[in-house]
Structure formats: C-alpha cells, structure tokens
Design a protein around this motif. Structure first.
Motif, PDB file in Angstrom:
ATOM      1  N   UNK A  38       0.832  -1.206   0.000  1.00 17.03           N
ATOM      2  CA  UNK A  38       0.000   0.000   0.000  1.00 17.03           C
ATOM      3  C   UNK A  38       0.864   1.253   0.000  1.00 17.03           C
ATOM      4  N   UNK A  39       1.928   1.242   0.798  1.00 19.89           N
ATOM      5  CA  UNK A  39       2.822   2.400   0.848  1.00 19.89           C
ATOM      6  C   UNK A  39       3.529   2.587  -0.495  1.00 19.89           C
ATOM      7  N   UNK A  82       3.598   5.791  -5.879  1.00 18.16           N
ATOM      8  CA  UNK A  82       3.597   5.814  -7.333  1.00 18.16           C
ATOM      9  C   UNK A  82       2.381   6.538  -7.922  1.00 18.16           C
ATOM     10  N   UNK A  83       1.437   6.946  -7.083  1.00 20.47           N
ATOM     11  CA  UNK A  83       0.238   7.627  -7.560  1.00 20.47           C
ATOM     12  C   UNK A  83       0.484   9.112  -7.761  1.00 20.47           C
ATOM     13  N   UNK A  84      -0.189   9.680  -8.764  1.00 21.40           N
ATOM     14  CA  UNK A  84      -0.129  11.124  -8.962  1.00 21.40           C
ATOM     15  C   UNK A  84      -0.992  11.796  -7.891  1.00 21.40           C
ATOM     16  N   UNK A 127      -3.525  13.690  -8.321  1.00 22.76           N
ATOM     17  CA  UNK A 127      -4.937  13.526  -8.690  1.00 22.76           C
ATOM     18  C   UNK A 127      -5.437  12.128  -8.312  1.00 22.76           C
ATOM     19  N   UNK A 128      -4.624  11.118  -8.552  1.00 24.66           N
ATOM     20  CA  UNK A 128      -5.010   9.751  -8.202  1.00 24.66           C
ATOM     21  C   UNK A 128      -5.146   9.585  -6.688  1.00 24.66           C
ATOM     22  N   UNK A 129      -4.250  10.196  -5.932  1.00 20.69           N
ATOM     23  CA  UNK A 129      -4.338  10.142  -4.465  1.00 20.69           C
ATOM     24  C   UNK A 129      -5.617  10.809  -3.976  1.00 20.69           C
ATOM     25  N   UNK A 130      -5.960  11.922  -4.594  1.00 21.70           N
ATOM     26  CA  UNK A 130      -7.187  12.627  -4.198  1.00 21.70           C
ATOM     27  C   UNK A 130      -8.418  11.772  -4.497  1.00 21.70           C
ATOM     28  N   UNK A 131      -8.445  11.146  -5.672  1.00 18.46           N
ATOM     29  CA  UNK A 131      -9.566  10.271  -6.026  1.00 18.46           C
ATOM     30  C   UNK A 131      -9.667   9.091  -5.068  1.00 18.46           C
TER      31      UNK A 131
END
Length: 95
Positions: free
Chosen positions: A73-74, A79-81, A83-87
């Motif tokens: 998970x970490x 590796x997420x952008x 925007x992806x983290x916000x989603x």
C-alpha cells in the motif's frame, strides 16, 4: 484455528491504531460488536471475505495475519499522482 496465522491481538492493535472502539470498527466492517470482540480474543476467526472489509476500514491485514507490516500500500501510494491520491481519498471516504 490453531493452524492459522491470524492474530486477535494484532487485530486489536490495528483497531487501537485507528482510534476506534470495537463497536465502531465492527460497524465499519459489517459485523456485530460481540463478534468483533470474539475476533480480538481469538475465540472466533473471521471468514476470508471479511478481510476485504478490514482492509477498507484501514486495517493492515498483512500485519494481522503474518506480523509483517504491509509495504504494498505504501509503495502504491508513492507511485500515484496527486490527482489519483485525491480520487482514492474521496473513494475511501464514500465507502
């Protein structure tokens, strides 16, 4: 259950890390408070399907099962952008 690596003590530790009562985490995971207490005391073992609910509630299932903190998970989060983290955050809040 003696052949299982499931640990009620580690499950309790994860719940406390999330600062939730047994009743609160039980509700999030769709089980009764009594059943949750049985899991933590090692009287009962959750069915495999429940581990998905545990994970959605923020419990490190790998730690509960094996005593090792999950790294996937970490690593995924890194590796997420933005925007992806916000989603992902919005999705988790909606669940």
């Amino acid at each position: 259950m003696k052949n299982s690596s499931f640990s009620g003590n580690r499950l309790k530790e994860e719940r406390k890390k999330l600062k939730l009562t047994q009743a609160e985490i039980a509700e999030k995971c769709g089980v009764s408070g009594r059943m949750w207490g049985d899991y933590e005391r090692g009287i009962s073992q959750p069915k495999a399907e429940l581990f998905f609910q545990f994970e959605r509630a923020g419990i490190d299932v790998q730690y509960v099962m094996h005593g090792r903190r999950g790294e996937t998970a970490a690593m995924l989060s890194e590796s997420l952008s933005a925007e992806e983290k916000e989603l992902l955050t919005l999705f988790r809040e909606a669940a």
